[in-house]
Design a protein around this motif. Structure first.
Motif, PDB file in Angstrom:
ATOM      1  N   VAL A   8      -5.620  55.639  48.514  1.00  0.00           N
ATOM      2  CA  VAL A   8      -5.776  55.188  49.907  1.00  0.00           C
ATOM      3  C   VAL A   8      -4.524  55.741  50.638  1.00  0.00           C
ATOM      4  O   VAL A   8      -3.266  55.472  50.190  1.00  0.00           O
ATOM      5  N   ILE A   9      -4.786  56.307  51.801  1.00  0.00           N
ATOM      6  CA  ILE A   9      -3.676  56.730  52.583  1.00  0.00           C
ATOM      7  C   ILE A   9      -3.621  55.619  53.835  1.00  0.00           C
ATOM      8  O   ILE A   9      -4.413  55.629  54.603  1.00  0.00           O
ATOM      9  N   PHE A  10      -2.375  55.069  53.826  1.00  0.00           N
ATOM     10  CA  PHE A  10      -1.674  54.100  54.893  1.00  0.00           C
ATOM     11  C   PHE A  10      -0.998  54.642  55.878  1.00  0.00           C
ATOM     12  O   PHE A  10       0.237  54.877  55.542  1.00  0.00           O
ATOM     13  N   TYR A  11      -1.546  54.846  57.069  1.00  0.00           N
ATOM     14  CA  TYR A  11      -0.495  55.140  58.158  1.00  0.00           C
ATOM     15  C   TYR A  11      -0.001  54.052  59.026  1.00  0.00           C
ATOM     16  O   TYR A  11      -0.648  53.118  59.337  1.00  0.00           O
ATOM     17  N   THR A  12       1.452  54.114  58.991  1.00  0.00           N
ATOM     18  CA  THR A  12       2.021  52.870  59.599  1.00  0.00           C
ATOM     19  C   THR A  12       3.372  53.347  60.242  1.00  0.00           C
ATOM     20  O   THR A  12       3.375  54.330  60.387  1.00  0.00           O
ATOM     21  N   LYS A  13       3.933  52.499  60.852  1.00  0.00           N
ATOM     22  CA  LYS A  13       5.402  52.517  61.273  1.00  0.00           C
ATOM     23  C   LYS A  13       6.313  51.349  60.916  1.00  0.00           C
ATOM     24  O   LYS A  13       5.804  50.362  60.571  1.00  0.00           O
ATOM     25  N   GLU A  14       7.552  51.474  61.258  1.00  0.00           N
ATOM     26  CA  GLU A  14       8.600  50.594  61.161  1.00  0.00           C
ATOM     27  C   GLU A  14       8.172  49.340  62.298  1.00  0.00           C
ATOM     28  O   GLU A  14       7.910  49.479  63.313  1.00  0.00           O
ATOM     29  N   LYS A  15       8.696  47.978  61.832  1.00  0.00           N
ATOM     30  CA  LYS A  15       8.540  46.991  62.933  1.00  0.00           C
ATOM     31  C   LYS A  15       7.245  46.969  63.471  1.00  0.00           C
ATOM     32  O   LYS A  15       7.209  46.693  64.736  1.00  0.00           O
ATOM     33  N   CYS A  16       6.182  46.731  62.539  1.00  0.00           N
ATOM     34  CA  CYS A  16       4.947  46.851  63.073  1.00  0.00           C
ATOM     35  C   CYS A  16       4.246  45.607  62.451  1.00  0.00           C
ATOM     36  O   CYS A  16       4.063  45.797  61.294  1.00  0.00           O
TER      37      CYS A  16
ATOM     38  N   PHE B 199      -6.284  51.309  42.915  1.00  0.00           N
ATOM     39  CA  PHE B 199      -6.480  52.387  43.785  1.00  0.00           C
ATOM     40  C   PHE B 199      -4.736  52.831  43.919  1.00  0.00           C
ATOM     41  O   PHE B 199      -3.904  51.822  43.792  1.00  0.00           O
ATOM     42  N   ASP B 200      -4.605  53.912  44.030  1.00  0.00           N
ATOM     43  CA  ASP B 200      -3.150  54.249  44.597  1.00  0.00           C
ATOM     44  C   ASP B 200      -2.972  54.481  46.092  1.00  0.00           C
ATOM     45  O   ASP B 200      -3.871  54.934  46.564  1.00  0.00           O
ATOM     46  N   MET B 201      -1.814  53.832  46.527  1.00  0.00           N
ATOM     47  CA  MET B 201      -1.769  53.692  47.909  1.00  0.00           C
ATOM     48  C   MET B 201      -0.423  54.713  48.274  1.00  0.00           C
ATOM     49  O   MET B 201       0.473  54.396  47.773  1.00  0.00           O
ATOM     50  N   GLU B 202      -0.713  55.563  49.266  1.00  0.00           N
ATOM     51  CA  GLU B 202       0.203  56.538  49.816  1.00  0.00           C
ATOM     52  C   GLU B 202       0.735  55.907  51.475  1.00  0.00           C
ATOM     53  O   GLU B 202      -0.213  55.997  52.065  1.00  0.00           O
ATOM     54  N   GLU B 203       1.717  55.434  51.394  1.00  0.00           N
ATOM     55  CA  GLU B 203       2.148  55.071  53.021  1.00  0.00           C
ATOM     56  C   GLU B 203       2.808  56.188  53.674  1.00  0.00           C
ATOM     57  O   GLU B 203       3.818  56.826  52.849  1.00  0.00           O
ATOM     58  N   ARG B 204       2.212  56.293  54.708  1.00  0.00           N
ATOM     59  CA  ARG B 204       3.040  57.305  55.639  1.00  0.00           C
ATOM     60  C   ARG B 204       3.501  56.909  57.021  1.00  0.00           C
ATOM     61  O   ARG B 204       2.465  56.373  57.680  1.00  0.00           O
ATOM     62  N   ASP B 205       4.763  56.959  57.113  1.00  0.00           N
ATOM     63  CA  ASP B 205       5.310  56.629  58.352  1.00  0.00           C
ATOM     64  C   ASP B 205       5.047  57.672  59.361  1.00  0.00           C
ATOM     65  O   ASP B 205       5.373  58.920  59.470  1.00  0.00           O
ATOM     66  N   ILE B 206       4.329  57.309  60.464  1.00  0.00           N
ATOM     67  CA  ILE B 206       3.939  58.324  61.527  1.00  0.00           C
ATOM     68  C   ILE B 206       5.235  58.988  62.204  1.00  0.00           C
ATOM     69  O   ILE B 206       4.880  60.165  62.600  1.00  0.00           O
ATOM     70  N   TYR B 207       6.081  58.218  62.229  1.00  0.00           N
ATOM     71  CA  TYR B 207       7.399  58.797  62.940  1.00  0.00           C
ATOM     72  C   TYR B 207       8.225  59.814  62.129  1.00  0.00           C
ATOM     73  O   TYR B 207       9.198  60.491  62.655  1.00  0.00           O
TER      74      TYR B 207
ATOM     75  N   PRO C  76      -2.419  50.217  62.549  1.00  0.00           N
ATOM     76  CA  PRO C  76      -2.476  50.688  61.195  1.00  0.00           C
ATOM     77  C   PRO C  76      -3.601  51.354  60.853  1.00  0.00           C
ATOM     78  O   PRO C  76      -4.643  50.830  61.582  1.00  0.00           O
ATOM     79  N   CYS C  77      -3.817  52.257  60.133  1.00  0.00           N
ATOM     80  CA  CYS C  77      -5.151  53.078  59.810  1.00  0.00           C
ATOM     81  C   CYS C  77      -5.055  53.349  58.174  1.00  0.00           C
ATOM     82  O   CYS C  77      -3.908  53.818  57.679  1.00  0.00           O
ATOM     83  N   VAL C  78      -6.346  53.407  57.946  1.00  0.00           N
ATOM     84  CA  VAL C  78      -6.178  54.135  56.278  1.00  0.00           C
ATOM     85  C   VAL C  78      -7.319  54.854  56.508  1.00  0.00           C
ATOM     86  O   VAL C  78      -8.055  55.098  57.115  1.00  0.00           O
ATOM     87  N   GLU C  79      -7.170  55.955  55.421  1.00  0.00           N
ATOM     88  CA  GLU C  79      -8.399  56.949  55.049  1.00  0.00           C
ATOM     89  C   GLU C  79      -8.369  56.546  53.313  1.00  0.00           C
ATOM     90  O   GLU C  79      -7.463  56.487  52.926  1.00  0.00           O
ATOM     91  N   ILE C  80      -9.652  56.328  53.106  1.00  0.00           N
ATOM     92  CA  ILE C  80     -10.174  56.082  51.831  1.00  0.00           C
ATOM     93  C   ILE C  80     -11.263  56.761  51.583  1.00  0.00           C
ATOM     94  O   ILE C  80     -12.232  56.832  52.065  1.00  0.00           O
ATOM     95  N   GLY C  81     -11.235  58.148  50.706  1.00  0.00           N
ATOM     96  CA  GLY C  81     -12.167  59.103  50.689  1.00  0.00           C
ATOM     97  C   GLY C  81     -12.316  59.656  51.681  1.00  0.00           C
ATOM     98  O   GLY C  81     -11.477  60.153  52.310  1.00  0.00           O
ATOM     99  N   THR C  82     -13.448  59.713  52.405  1.00  0.00           N
ATOM    100  CA  THR C  82     -13.783  60.401  53.708  1.00  0.00           C
ATOM    101  C   THR C  82     -13.932  59.324  54.809  1.00  0.00           C
ATOM    102  O   THR C  82     -14.152  59.758  55.999  1.00  0.00           O
ATOM    103  N   GLU C  83     -13.733  58.244  54.450  1.00  0.00           N
ATOM    104  CA  GLU C  83     -13.748  57.031  55.512  1.00  0.00           C
ATOM    105  C   GLU C  83     -12.321  56.985  56.343  1.00  0.00           C
ATOM    106  O   GLU C  83     -11.338  57.034  55.557  1.00  0.00           O
ATOM    107  N   PHE C  84     -12.547  56.492  57.445  1.00  0.00           N
ATOM    108  CA  PHE C  84     -11.258  56.332  58.122  1.00  0.00           C
ATOM    109  C   PHE C  84     -11.284  54.854  58.967  1.00  0.00           C
ATOM    110  O   PHE C  84     -12.655  54.809  59.495  1.00  0.00           O
ATOM    111  N   LEU C  85     -10.502  54.199  58.801  1.00  0.00           N
ATOM    112  CA  LEU C  85     -10.554  52.687  59.418  1.00  0.00           C
ATOM    113  C   LEU C  85      -9.297  52.735  60.440  1.00  0.00           C
ATOM    114  O   LEU C  85      -8.238  52.914  60.157  1.00  0.00           O
ATOM    115  N   ASP C  86      -9.582  52.482  61.478  1.00  0.00           N
ATOM    116  CA  ASP C  86      -8.095  52.240  62.461  1.00  0.00           C
ATOM    117  C   ASP C  86      -7.945  50.554  62.772  1.00  0.00           C
ATOM    118  O   ASP C  86      -8.464  50.157  61.876  1.00  0.00           O
ATOM    119  N   CYS C  87      -6.950  50.463  63.777  1.00  0.00           N
ATOM    120  CA  CYS C  87      -6.555  48.936  63.725  1.00  0.00           C
ATOM    121  C   CYS C  87      -7.714  48.061  64.006  1.00  0.00           C
ATOM    122  O   CYS C  87      -7.480  46.798  63.661  1.00  0.00           O
TER     123      CYS C  87
END
Length: 81
Positions: free
Chosen positions: A3-11, A30-38, A52-63
């Protein structure tokens, strides 16, 4: 599964989403990879209004799609059998 988790600080929304993912990680492997967009200009441009948004396989979920039932459904659908 990853799971790729896109995030930022203080959110606060990101913190809530991370808590949901943590709950699901207790039930599903599952393994979670956290990515700070900044830390990456491409991620910042692409996701700044969606986190926040995530990529799980070919699926994408936004906030706006980030809730426990939907996350669980997507994770279940991507578990390798």
């Amino acid at each position: 599964m990853r799971v790729i988790f896109y995030t930022k600080e203080k959110c606060s929304l990101c913190e809530d989403a991370k808590a949901l993912l943590g709950m699901l990680q207790n039930e599903y492997a599952f393994d979670m990879e956290e990515r700070d967009i900044y830390t990456n200009d491409l991620w910042l441009e692409k996701y700044q209004l969606l986190i926040p948004c995530v990529e799980i396989g070919t699926e994408f979920l936004d906030c706006e799609q980030m809730n426990l039932p939907r996350l669980e459904r997507v994770i279940q659908g991507n578990i390798k059998k």
